[in-house]
Write an enzyme that holds these catalytic residues in place. Structure first.
Site, PDB file in Angstrom:
ATOM      1  N   LYS A 181      41.542  17.681   1.430  1.00  0.00           N
ATOM      2  CA  LYS A 181      41.872  17.429   0.030  1.00  0.00           C
ATOM      3  C   LYS A 181      42.468  18.685  -0.602  1.00  0.00           C
ATOM      4  CE  LYS A 181      39.758  17.777  -3.851  1.00  0.00           C
ATOM      5  NZ  LYS A 181      40.935  18.141  -4.708  1.00  0.00           N
ATOM      6  N   GLU A 255      33.051  29.132   0.027  1.00  0.00           N
ATOM      7  CA  GLU A 255      33.701  30.426  -0.152  1.00  0.00           C
ATOM      8  C   GLU A 255      34.191  30.451  -1.587  1.00  0.00           C
ATOM      9  OE1 GLU A 255      36.052  33.056  -1.045  1.00  0.00           O
ATOM     10  OE2 GLU A 255      37.548  32.008   0.163  1.00  0.00           O
ATOM     11  N   CYS A 290      40.481  35.561  -4.580  1.00  0.00           N
ATOM     12  CA  CYS A 290      39.038  35.765  -4.702  1.00  0.00           C
ATOM     13  C   CYS A 290      38.581  37.109  -4.174  1.00  0.00           C
ATOM     14  CB  CYS A 290      38.288  34.639  -3.988  1.00  0.00           C
ATOM     15  SG  CYS A 290      38.775  34.434  -2.253  1.00  0.00           S
ATOM     16  N   GLU A 390      35.034  36.913 -13.203  1.00  0.00           N
ATOM     17  CA  GLU A 390      36.289  36.783 -12.473  1.00  0.00           C
ATOM     18  C   GLU A 390      37.361  36.206 -13.392  1.00  0.00           C
ATOM     19  OE1 GLU A 390      37.561  35.263  -8.077  1.00  0.00           O
ATOM     20  OE2 GLU A 390      36.503  33.807  -9.329  1.00  0.00           O
TER      21      GLU A 390
END
Length: 487
Positions: A181, A255, A290, A390
């Site tokens: 996906k 992750e 990331c 973040e």
């Protein structure tokens, strides 16, 4: 709204077994070209019905793929690697149209993904078979490594081809089928990959591609026919993945995000450290990564000199048309993400989280593209939102430290633990810092290429599980013990 599909982009569709659908139960998504803001495609999105069909196709294909001659499975993965390399020019063009990556830099993703497929092709048939010692000698006990079945693979928009290499390659190598996906705003790389995989001999149903939003993600993660979920993305979505997976007790590998520290000591090569701080912290994917070093921790003795170098390099960056060979930094991926990054910067300014040294603006000469100039804050408050959260954009936070112990405390003082970076020539310090830093990976005097043989993953809110090496293969295997009495 009228769309103009560039020649390099594959037709937006769902690929389920041998079927290709141009409509889906999840509606549709208007994909905007990040460099201009113009609509360039309308993407059909999967709903629960299409997800169920994809899982069913995978379950039907699983016995044949699991039981296929191992040499043949290996050859298919090697053929996929070859096709990725051969198609690198088009895949780079897709990445540029898909999320605005400068075309000069986009071509490397195909080579990296190909390396993951080649690497995991080499693992096929080389695990399992261990014999367990039975003290009495009246039995034979051995271990089998077996595939799980159907793996739901949810990839991010910021690096879809590399994510495919990291997730799909080991899942297929282990003998699983995959329902992939991609996100609604970045489906094209996954669709082109599926075309290449089919050309390489991957049987129908072993890989299905169902572009979708949260509706498709929820249906996939809660589906009882899914045996494992591997997800890369943000923490908020990860919690939804875990909630959905809990319904069928489906195991999950995550992750997630990061706020990685980049620690520079006085004995470091300051030219190299400054280059990496800007290149990896701001330029790479326009800061949308990331594991990027978005917190720069500078020793007091080199703080002023490093700030001068970093700010000067950031202000000199070429931001613009991703097709221009001089462009190193392109737009952000979507208008919504541009707004989030801009709001985070404005909030930091209002809260006086740090001193704004450069940036905080959209280029006036680049039209309606989703551009944002590299932004640097100095003397950032370690407890502020700017240092803790973040941002996922070209925003660098600079902090001071005086001792090794203070550097470790600052680096570990976040909810994240994906990566950490050290710049020093002191070998004793290198090993001591690497042991003390709470991160899944530590890089010294450079930015890692994430080789396929090395484990990659995080601690704390950066997720759990590992991609890469034997650790990544075992994420997609189950261990079976066989005991045979010999009496």
């Amino acid at each position: 709204m009228q769309s103009t599909l560039p020649d390099s982009l594959p037709t937006p569709r769902l690929i389920i077994g041998s079927d290709e659908l141009v409509t889906g139960g999840g509606g549709s998504y208007e994909h905007h070209y990040p460099a201009t803001g113009a609509v360039q495609a309308v993407v059909p999105l999967a709903g629960a019905g299409e997800v169920d069909a994809a899982v069913s196709a995978a379950r039907q294909a699983f016995p044949g793929w699991r039981d296929l001659d191992l040499n043949r499975r290996r050859d298919v993965l090697l053929a996929i690697a070859q096709r990725l390399i051969g198609d690198s020019t088009r895949l780079a063009a897709i990445a540029t149209h898909e999320m605005g990556i400068p075309n000069l830099l986009a071509g490397g993703a195909a080579q990296l993904a190909a390396e993951w497929f080649s690497y995991y092709a080499g693992w096929i048939g080389k695990t399992g078979g261990e014999v367990v010692s039975i003290p009495s000698g009246d039995a034979l006990d051995y271990v089998r490594d077996e595939p799980l079945g159907v793996v739901a693979t949810i990839i991010p928009w910021n690096g879809p081809l590399i994510a495919i290499g990291m997730k799909v390659a080991p899942a297929l190598a282990a003998g699983n089928c995959v329902v992939l996906k991609p996100p609604e705003n970045a489906p094209f790389t996954a669709l082109r990959f599926a075309e290449l995989a089919a050309e390489a001999g991957l049987p129908p149903g072993v890989l299905s591609v169902v572009p979708g939003d949260g509706l498709a993600g929820s249906a996939l993660c809660s589906h009882p026919g899914v045996d494992k979920i591997t997800f890369t993305g943000g923490g908020e979505t990860a919690r939804k993945v875990l909630t959905a997976a809990a319904q069928a007790l489906t195991p999950v590998m995550l992750e997630l995000g990061g706020k990685s520290a980049n620690i520079v000591f006085p004995d470091a090569d300051l030219d190299a450290a400054a280059s990496m701080a800007v290149g990896a912290g701001l330029v790479t994917l326009s800061g949308q990564g990331c594991m990027l070093p978005t917190r720069l921790l500078l020793h007091n003795d080199v703080y002023d000199e490093m700030v001068t170098r970093v700010v000067g390099a950031a202000q000199a960056l070429s931001v613009g048309d991703p097709w221009d060979s001089a462009t190193l930094m392109g737009p952000l991926a979507t208008a919504a993400h541009l707004e989030r990054v801009s709001q985070a910067v404005e909030s930091a300014v209002d809260a006086k989280d740090g001193a704004l040294l450069c940036g905080r603006e959209r280029p006036a000469d680049l039209g309606d593209g989703y551009y944002y100039r590299p932004t640097v804050f100095g003397d950032v408050d370690p407890g502020s939102d700017l240092a803790q959260n973040e941002i996922f954009g070209p925003v660098l936070s600079i902090l001071r430290f005086g001792t090794d112990e203070e550097a470790v405390a600052l680096a570990n003082n976040t909810q994240y633990g994906l990566a950490a970076y050290i710049h020093t020539r002191d070998l004793r310090r290198t090993h001591a810092m690497a042991a003390a830093l709470d991160a899944g990976g530590v890089a010294v005097n450079g930015f890692p290429i994430v080789p396929p043989g090395a484990p990659f993953g995080g601690t704390k809110q950066s997720g759990f599980g590992r991609e890469g090496g034997i650790w990544g293969l075992r994420e997609f295997q189950r261990t079976k013990n066989v005991y045979i009495g010999l009496q």
